[in-house]
Write a protein that holds these residues in place. Sequence first.
Motif, PDB file in Angstrom:
ATOM      1  N   GLU A 191      94.422 159.063 112.654  1.00  0.00           N
ATOM      2  CA  GLU A 191      94.932 159.444 111.338  1.00  0.00           C
ATOM      3  C   GLU A 191      95.935 160.598 111.379  1.00  0.00           C
ATOM      4  OE1 GLU A 191      93.231 160.671 106.925  1.00  0.00           O
ATOM      5  OE2 GLU A 191      91.863 159.893 108.445  1.00  0.00           O
ATOM      6  N   PRO A 192      95.755 161.590 112.262  1.00  0.00           N
ATOM      7  CA  PRO A 192      96.726 162.697 112.290  1.00  0.00           C
ATOM      8  C   PRO A 192      98.144 162.250 112.662  1.00  0.00           C
ATOM      9  CG  PRO A 192      94.676 163.355 113.352  1.00  0.00           C
ATOM     10  CD  PRO A 192      94.577 161.875 113.117  1.00  0.00           C
ATOM     11  N   ILE A 193      98.282 161.210 113.481  1.00  0.00           N
ATOM     12  CA  ILE A 193      99.627 160.785 113.868  1.00  0.00           C
ATOM     13  C   ILE A 193     100.123 159.590 113.055  1.00  0.00           C
ATOM     14  CG2 ILE A 193      99.487 161.723 116.202  1.00  0.00           C
ATOM     15  CD1 ILE A 193      98.904 158.953 117.222  1.00  0.00           C
ATOM     16  N   PHE A 194      99.196 158.900 112.385  1.00  0.00           N
ATOM     17  CA  PHE A 194      99.581 157.779 111.535  1.00  0.00           C
ATOM     18  C   PHE A 194      98.975 157.939 110.136  1.00  0.00           C
ATOM     19  CE2 PHE A 194      99.534 155.513 115.794  1.00  0.00           C
ATOM     20  CZ  PHE A 194     100.915 155.529 115.933  1.00  0.00           C
ATOM     21  N   PRO A 195      99.402 158.962 109.387  1.00  0.00           N
ATOM     22  CA  PRO A 195      98.836 159.202 108.056  1.00  0.00           C
ATOM     23  C   PRO A 195      99.126 158.040 107.108  1.00  0.00           C
ATOM     24  CG  PRO A 195     100.158 161.068 108.812  1.00  0.00           C
ATOM     25  CD  PRO A 195     100.442 159.936 109.731  1.00  0.00           C
ATOM     26  N   LYS A 196      98.262 157.895 106.119  1.00  0.00           N
ATOM     27  CA  LYS A 196      98.463 156.841 105.124  1.00  0.00           C
ATOM     28  C   LYS A 196      99.603 157.180 104.163  1.00  0.00           C
ATOM     29  CE  LYS A 196      95.152 153.823 106.047  1.00  0.00           C
ATOM     30  NZ  LYS A 196      95.486 152.424 106.423  1.00  0.00           N
ATOM     31  N   ASP A 197      99.723 158.432 103.818  1.00  0.00           N
ATOM     32  CA  ASP A 197     100.777 158.852 102.898  1.00  0.00           C
ATOM     33  C   ASP A 197     102.140 158.721 103.574  1.00  0.00           C
ATOM     34  OD1 ASP A 197     101.768 160.398 100.443  1.00  0.00           O
ATOM     35  OD2 ASP A 197     102.463 161.658 102.102  1.00  0.00           O
ATOM     36  N   MET A 198     103.062 158.048 102.918  1.00  0.00           N
ATOM     37  CA  MET A 198     104.346 157.751 103.541  1.00  0.00           C
ATOM     38  C   MET A 198     105.149 159.010 103.869  1.00  0.00           C
ATOM     39  SD  MET A 198     107.338 155.162 102.279  1.00  0.00           S
ATOM     40  CE  MET A 198     108.404 154.382 103.489  1.00  0.00           C
TER      41      MET A 198
END
Length: 336
Positions: A191-198
């Motif tokens: 999640e830290p490198i591929f956050p959901k928020d664009m």
Amino acid sequence: MSEAIWDSFIETMLAPGLALVDPEHRIYEEEYRKFLLRNITHGDQLNEIDGYYLLPGFEPESARYAYDNFEFKQGDVIISTYPKTGTTWMTAIVQNILYIRDPKFLEQASKISLFFSYMEFGPVSKYRVTENLKVPRRFFGTHLPEPLVNTKKIRKSGAKVIYMMRNPKDRAVSWYNFVQSLPMSSHKALEPIFPKDMRTFLDVCFSGKQKSFAKDGEGYFECLKEWYKHNSEENFRIVVYEELKMNPHAEIKKIADFLDEKLTDEEVNKIVENTSFTAMKQRAEAGGTQRKGGMQMFRTGNIGGWKNHLTVAQSELVDRKFKEVLGDTDIEFIYE
């Protein structure tokens, strides 16, 4: 993506390639299925090789095998790309150029997945199939940074390399949407490198902290610079995504000439038709490689969509980083 959808997807990854080898080369089929299930649906760790980071499924051992052991030969084509710069599109174009005169085989070859065609994807045992595919001219793909590819061996073999280049702003937007369709985007470890928020995702991407096919702190620009040093070599050609989009007939003809394939105007027209965004998206949906709730390989493919997503600060950051990393080259991006 449901388990049933993934089972179907895994089948589309394996079956076409396995169909093009003799039975004795299919002995690791069950191992391939377990690998895909483990890495595509449950993979939550990046792999590291010589300081470069690879996504789950892209294996350091397979990359090393390709570098040290795999034998390229005259006529082979290697398509090198950074993710979401037109990989799938260029692969389809090369397949069409090589096999346009054999429609039945073209249909078979077009279904060979990255599992067997990407040098670094999958376990080393997959080379039992890759090295024995019954194809008249072989094609391979890679997202590996240039230092991890044995370019000297490729050049000596007579194989040819096509490198696809796309403007970094559209690439980043496409990358965000693609990653969100992958199971790994839901793993907390990533999640830290591929956050959901664009907006947050793009901030991480542009800062060089995504560690995808690059070193920590680096990214697309650094990988492009490493590959660009081969631009003057006879067996190497850079194709610009936007130029291909705006003038497909002329660009496909140039690619065919580079691959020593002489096409008629009628054949070029057919390839343009076969590899249009609409045609490829329809085939992907019909073949099960793109479906609702699953991996999204095709979105819009347009030029300039970044303007609807990047903030002014993000756009300016990309411009600054371009000057820092690529300012001493003659590279120019097309943004609209």
